[in-house]
Design an enzyme around this catalytic site. Sequence first.
Site, short mmCIF file in Angstrom:
data_model
loop_
_atom_site.label_atom_id
_atom_site.label_comp_id
_atom_site.label_asym_id
_atom_site.label_seq_id
_atom_site.Cartn_x
_atom_site.Cartn_y
_atom_site.Cartn_z
N LYS A 71 1.39 -90.95 5.69
CA LYS A 71 0.87 -89.97 4.73
C LYS A 71 -0.48 -90.40 4.15
CE LYS A 71 3.53 -89.49 1.22
NZ LYS A 71 2.85 -90.47 0.34
N THR A 73 -2.52 -92.64 5.40
CA THR A 73 -3.46 -92.67 6.53
C THR A 73 -4.01 -91.28 6.80
OG1 THR A 73 -2.26 -94.54 7.51
CG2 THR A 73 -3.69 -93.25 8.98
N ARG A 94 -3.31 -93.11 -5.32
CA ARG A 94 -2.70 -94.07 -6.24
C ARG A 94 -3.12 -95.50 -5.86
NH1 ARG A 94 3.42 -93.40 -5.48
NH2 ARG A 94 2.71 -93.17 -3.34
N LYS A 105 7.57 -102.55 1.96
CA LYS A 105 6.99 -101.23 2.20
C LYS A 105 5.57 -101.30 2.75
CE LYS A 105 5.64 -97.03 -0.32
NZ LYS A 105 4.21 -97.29 -0.42
N ALA A 273 7.21 -92.67 -6.65
CA ALA A 273 7.78 -91.32 -6.69
C ALA A 273 9.29 -91.32 -6.72
CB ALA A 273 7.30 -90.51 -5.49
N PHE A 301 6.05 -90.72 -1.26
CA PHE A 301 7.25 -90.50 -0.44
C PHE A 301 7.31 -89.07 0.10
CE2 PHE A 301 8.88 -94.20 -3.04
CZ PHE A 301 8.77 -95.10 -2.01
N PHE A 381 1.29 -90.37 17.89
CA PHE A 381 1.58 -91.68 18.50
C PHE A 381 1.39 -91.56 20.00
CE2 PHE A 381 3.37 -92.39 14.42
CZ PHE A 381 3.55 -93.76 14.25
N TRP A 409 -5.43 -92.42 12.73
CA TRP A 409 -5.15 -93.85 12.80
C TRP A 409 -5.96 -94.50 13.92
CZ3 TRP A 409 -3.04 -97.23 16.42
CH2 TRP A 409 -2.63 -98.48 15.92
#
Length: 556
Positions: A71, A73, A94, A105, A273, A301, A381, A409
């Site tokens: 998210k 990224t 954030r 994480k 979150a 999240f 991906f 990415w």
Amino acid sequence: MKSDIEIAQEAVLELIAEVAARIGIDPEDLELYGKYKAKLSEDFLKKLDGRPDGKLILVTAINPTPAGEGKTTTSVGLGEAFGQLGKRAIVALREPSLGPCFGIKGGAAGGGYAQVVPMEDLNLHFTGDFHAITSANNLLAALLDNHIQQGNELRIDTRQVVWKRCVDMNDRVLRNIVIGLGSKADGTVREDHFVITVASEIMAVLCLAEDMKDLKERLERIVVAYNLDGEPVTAGDLKAVGAMAALLKDALKPNLVQTLEHTPVLVHGGPFANIAHGCNSVRATRAALKMADYCITEAGFGADLGAEKFFDIKCRMAGLKPDAAVLVATVRALKYNGGVGKADLALENLDALKKGIVNLEKHIENLQKYGVPIVVTLNSFATDTEAEVAYVEGFCRERGCEFALSQVWEKGGQGGVALARKVLETLETKESHFKPLYEDDLGLKAKIETVAREIYGAGSVNFAPAAEKQLSRLETLGFGGLPVCMAKTQYSLSDDPALLGRPEGFELNVREVYVSAGAGFVVVLTGAVMTMPGLPKQPAAYRIDVDENGRITGLF
């Protein structure tokens, strides 16, 4: 493929003053923290008053899985892609917490070629905002216990102290502690607790405050305990507000950094979150809207947590009206929701994809309830097959959503151009009819039940006896008109992290409720969610090191 930190350390950064100059910020409007990061001055923020707002774009996601969603990224890459198209955009994010950086994480700087830099600074101490919040939180705790020790003029019931200390680290042994042991001079013996800094009400207060005046008013309202008559005792009663505000003076100012492609990024505040409201500061978002034609922000999240709180708490309080939402998913995560083990996610499996895509479907339906146009993006991906991507695209279009593939990415901004164009097209052709999920005058129980049924898909809500009593008390004390901040596992739409996909008709279990009167919401603890996480068996800290030249390694 190089690691995130290798890519970031090889990047050639622009001086932050040069990044600022391109968006109309003069050198005297910056408070520099070295060459590559700065805070926006209070004078500059005042200059923004009266400027028109740009478009507000929220990036959110399906429920997180071990397969990864990307998210942040995507948020960073979308900002870079707007730059590739010659659009004036700012990303508003954030700040990362040290807890997950050293835990499991990971950081919050994006990944691959869609990163915020300097990533080591951002993921570690940055500009010291979290330290200031931790200090302000613990100053209030110290003043509270000192007041009790010095005669307890406010008649605080030591069995009803609700203010907790905090530290920005995953440290499970601090969840439940006993303080004041020793002699009489060492204080009153009582049970106490720690939360992680991102769960502190001070974090929420800082992120929702409009200016210093509003910050101090919010700090004053914080409920720290109840007296022997059951009445709230506040930070204002303890005369703590001035000193706390002094500690937070610089932390209140948004931070300016850049992406690998020199797109400006405001990074400010960082409530989780799952245990807090999950959005960056109102000040940073408002500043970005005034400084650019497009503000790209995110909420933590999955959309059941971050987006719901962004809409029902942040937008409600700040008067923000999002123009579009980007919903991030991956083929791998959808197959995981369909029952495929992590080791087999690289294999094409249309049956599992069709089974697991119901998680995406529920998030689409939820976002549509807020009246905001949606663009679904697949974070690409190499193992995704044409058939899998085509199936997801068709599924989204059948539900009235635009669709675009994202390759940020791997390719940075260029890999997000298709997504950026789709977002621009959506902004031009679809009008947002944003509205919160519930009205202010709805009762607290009804608000909780509305979120549980409408957003999570619950069939009913079970309130523990303690929660029932707390709700009744909060209504009596006049807090019934506040929005609710649901603390829930991020891994499932339900309060059970093992229930993947789209669970329906389950019972949501509410075990505790308390007011964050300064932040302006009521926190609802469900299931087994923790406000102080613990470290895993193999913490990320094991991999992090620094060499004799000061070069950090192992940080993602």
